[in-house]
Write a protein that holds these residues in place. Sequence first.
Motif, PDB file in Angstrom:
ATOM      1  N   ALA A   2      30.278 -37.235  67.544  1.00 52.30           N
ATOM      2  CA  ALA A   2      29.039 -36.943  68.255  1.00 52.30           C
ATOM      3  C   ALA A   2      29.108 -37.402  69.694  1.00 52.30           C
ATOM      4  CB  ALA A   2      27.839 -37.584  67.567  1.00 52.30           C
ATOM      5  N   GLY A   3      30.291 -37.693  70.246  1.00 44.35           N
ATOM      6  CA  GLY A   3      30.417 -38.078  71.645  1.00 44.35           C
ATOM      7  C   GLY A   3      29.535 -39.237  72.006  1.00 44.35           C
ATOM      8  N   ILE A   4      29.607 -40.338  71.275  1.00 43.82           N
ATOM      9  CA  ILE A   4      28.770 -41.499  71.553  1.00 43.82           C
ATOM     10  C   ILE A   4      29.560 -42.521  72.349  1.00 43.82           C
ATOM     11  CG2 ILE A   4      27.419 -43.366  70.545  1.00 43.82           C
ATOM     12  CD1 ILE A   4      27.160 -41.625  68.018  1.00 43.82           C
ATOM     13  N   THR A   5      28.994 -42.893  73.477  1.00 41.00           N
ATOM     14  CA  THR A   5      29.627 -43.890  74.347  1.00 41.00           C
ATOM     15  C   THR A   5      28.678 -45.053  74.535  1.00 41.00           C
ATOM     16  OG1 THR A   5      30.780 -42.126  75.548  1.00 41.00           O
ATOM     17  CG2 THR A   5      30.711 -44.308  76.573  1.00 41.00           C
ATOM     18  N   ARG A  22      23.675 -49.750  76.988  1.00 41.60           N
ATOM     19  CA  ARG A  22      23.424 -48.312  77.100  1.00 41.60           C
ATOM     20  C   ARG A  22      24.171 -47.550  76.020  1.00 41.60           C
ATOM     21  NH1 ARG A  22      26.100 -43.974  80.774  1.00 41.60           N
ATOM     22  NH2 ARG A  22      24.526 -42.343  80.925  1.00 41.60           N
ATOM     23  N   CYS A  23      23.493 -46.550  75.465  1.00 40.65           N
ATOM     24  CA  CYS A  23      24.116 -45.621  74.535  1.00 40.65           C
ATOM     25  C   CYS A  23      23.945 -44.214  75.094  1.00 40.65           C
ATOM     26  CB  CYS A  23      23.464 -45.729  73.162  1.00 40.65           C
ATOM     27  SG  CYS A  23      24.153 -44.579  71.949  1.00 40.65           S
ATOM     28  N   HIS A  24      25.051 -43.520  75.213  1.00 37.24           N
ATOM     29  CA  HIS A  24      25.035 -42.161  75.758  1.00 37.24           C
ATOM     30  C   HIS A  24      25.667 -41.213  74.752  1.00 37.24           C
ATOM     31  CE1 HIS A  24      25.211 -39.021  78.836  1.00 37.24           C
ATOM     32  NE2 HIS A  24      26.433 -38.772  78.408  1.00 37.24           N
ATOM     33  N   GLN A  25      24.982 -40.112  74.446  1.00 38.17           N
ATOM     34  CA  GLN A  25      25.532 -39.128  73.503  1.00 38.17           C
ATOM     35  C   GLN A  25      25.529 -37.739  74.133  1.00 38.17           C
ATOM     36  OE1 GLN A  25      23.430 -36.804  71.246  1.00 38.17           O
ATOM     37  NE2 GLN A  25      21.369 -37.633  71.550  1.00 38.17           N
ATOM     38  N   THR A  26      26.509 -36.953  73.738  1.00 35.43           N
ATOM     39  CA  THR A  26      26.685 -35.626  74.344  1.00 35.43           C
ATOM     40  C   THR A  26      26.382 -34.493  73.369  1.00 35.43           C
ATOM     41  OG1 THR A  26      29.038 -35.651  73.761  1.00 35.43           O
ATOM     42  CG2 THR A  26      28.428 -36.498  75.950  1.00 35.43           C
ATOM     43  N   GLU A  27      25.869 -34.802  72.180  1.00 33.05           N
ATOM     44  CA  GLU A  27      25.667 -33.800  71.134  1.00 33.05           C
ATOM     45  C   GLU A  27      24.234 -33.301  71.031  1.00 33.05           C
ATOM     46  OE1 GLU A  27      28.140 -32.477  69.174  1.00 33.05           O
ATOM     47  OE2 GLU A  27      29.427 -33.529  70.601  1.00 33.05           O
ATOM     48  N   ASN A  28      23.366 -33.769  71.909  1.00 31.82           N
ATOM     49  CA  ASN A  28      21.969 -33.345  71.885  1.00 31.82           C
ATOM     50  C   ASN A  28      21.273 -33.701  70.570  1.00 31.82           C
ATOM     51  OD1 ASN A  28      19.873 -32.146  73.412  1.00 31.82           O
ATOM     52  ND2 ASN A  28      20.019 -30.273  72.204  1.00 31.82           N
ATOM     53  N   ARG A  68      13.878 -44.423  76.096  1.00 31.41           N
ATOM     54  CA  ARG A  68      14.611 -43.164  75.993  1.00 31.41           C
ATOM     55  C   ARG A  68      13.908 -42.158  76.899  1.00 31.41           C
ATOM     56  NH1 ARG A  68      16.139 -39.756  70.683  1.00 31.41           N
ATOM     57  NH2 ARG A  68      17.766 -38.466  71.589  1.00 31.41           N
ATOM     58  N   SER A  69      14.410 -42.026  78.103  1.00 32.43           N
ATOM     59  CA  SER A  69      13.819 -41.110  79.086  1.00 32.43           C
ATOM     60  C   SER A  69      14.517 -39.758  79.085  1.00 32.43           C
ATOM     61  CB  SER A  69      13.887 -41.729  80.487  1.00 32.43           C
ATOM     62  OG  SER A  69      15.235 -42.002  80.821  1.00 32.43           O
ATOM     63  N   LYS A  70      15.714 -39.702  78.494  1.00 31.68           N
ATOM     64  CA  LYS A  70      16.463 -38.447  78.367  1.00 31.68           C
ATOM     65  C   LYS A  70      17.034 -38.368  76.964  1.00 31.68           C
ATOM     66  CE  LYS A  70      19.332 -39.496  81.686  1.00 31.68           C
ATOM     67  NZ  LYS A  70      20.437 -39.380  82.666  1.00 31.68           N
ATOM     68  N   THR A  71      17.241 -37.177  76.461  1.00 33.11           N
ATOM     69  CA  THR A  71      17.786 -37.003  75.118  1.00 33.11           C
ATOM     70  C   THR A  71      19.090 -37.759  74.944  1.00 33.11           C
ATOM     71  OG1 THR A  71      16.778 -34.819  74.869  1.00 33.11           O
ATOM     72  CG2 THR A  71      18.658 -35.322  73.447  1.00 33.11           C
ATOM     73  N   GLU A  72      19.934 -37.766  75.969  1.00 30.00           N
ATOM     74  CA  GLU A  72      21.278 -38.303  75.816  1.00 30.00           C
ATOM     75  C   GLU A  72      21.388 -39.818  75.957  1.00 30.00           C
ATOM     76  OE1 GLU A  72      20.230 -36.016  77.954  1.00 30.00           O
ATOM     77  OE2 GLU A  72      21.182 -36.177  79.928  1.00 30.00           O
ATOM     78  N   ASP A  73      20.374 -40.481  76.455  1.00 28.63           N
ATOM     79  CA  ASP A  73      20.486 -41.919  76.715  1.00 28.63           C
ATOM     80  C   ASP A  73      19.439 -42.733  75.969  1.00 28.63           C
ATOM     81  OD1 ASP A  73      21.377 -41.332  80.155  1.00 28.63           O
ATOM     82  OD2 ASP A  73      22.672 -41.823  78.453  1.00 28.63           O
ATOM     83  N   CYS A  91      25.232 -48.432  68.388  1.00 30.46           N
ATOM     84  CA  CYS A  91      24.341 -47.296  68.548  1.00 30.46           C
ATOM     85  C   CYS A  91      24.757 -46.226  67.547  1.00 30.46           C
ATOM     86  CB  CYS A  91      24.457 -46.762  69.977  1.00 30.46           C
ATOM     87  SG  CYS A  91      23.552 -45.237  70.282  1.00 30.46           S
ATOM     88  N   ALA A  92      23.795 -45.466  67.045  1.00 30.07           N
ATOM     89  CA  ALA A  92      24.097 -44.374  66.123  1.00 30.07           C
ATOM     90  C   ALA A  92      23.161 -43.215  66.407  1.00 30.07           C
ATOM     91  CB  ALA A  92      23.947 -44.841  64.673  1.00 30.07           C
TER      92      ALA A  92
END
Lengths: 113, 110
Positions: A2-5, A22-28, A68-73, A91-92
Amino acid sequence: DAGITQSPRHKVTETGTPVTLRCHQTENHRYMYWYRQDPGHGLRLIHYSYGVKDTDKGEVSDGYSVSRSKTEDFLLTLESATSSQTSVYFCATRSGSGANVLTFGAGSRLTVL
Amino acid sequence: DQQVKQNSPSLSVQEGRISILNCDYTNSMFDYFLWYKKYPAEGPTFLISISSIKDKNEDGRFTVFLNKSAKHLSLHIVPSQPGDSAVYFCAAHTGNQFYFGTGTSLTVIP
């Protein structure tokens, strides 16, 4: 995965200082979670989010806040770190309410001196 | 009040034999159960799951059994391999939350 950083991966700080993980994901994925792992306690839920600006508390939320101000963060903040918050933080994410599997990031190890 | 419990902190098994990891839960509202595997310095990775309406799910060497009346879950690994050595967490889902056990450290001896 799920591209979790997660960042930072390692941090040492002093008691009383603020810390943000910070948790950042790229899978929406819609849902995001913060857990902490401690010996003898396994993984315990701190906070989770079910959408932008929608968050809720978990089992061990005292001393933590999230945003959570954006879906990815998904940010986890310790306003004033204490030694009891020394832990490994994970983070998950999961894609939606019908998805019953969590995908985890690699973790952030925090040491509070 | 741990809702998901793994009472065995560790387990050692000979290579080729069966590994049985156990998990107990207290909340009858759990509708889905999962097993995760974790290596040191990595995040947990999903292994296998089972819905509460089933009593068995199999995936290759891994089988999960669910006994709802006993509120008991088990993971069978057959045959066990050295690469299976890791910490295994069981987890249970209800609503938007996932509850985890404390983990069992499995060592497979070559």
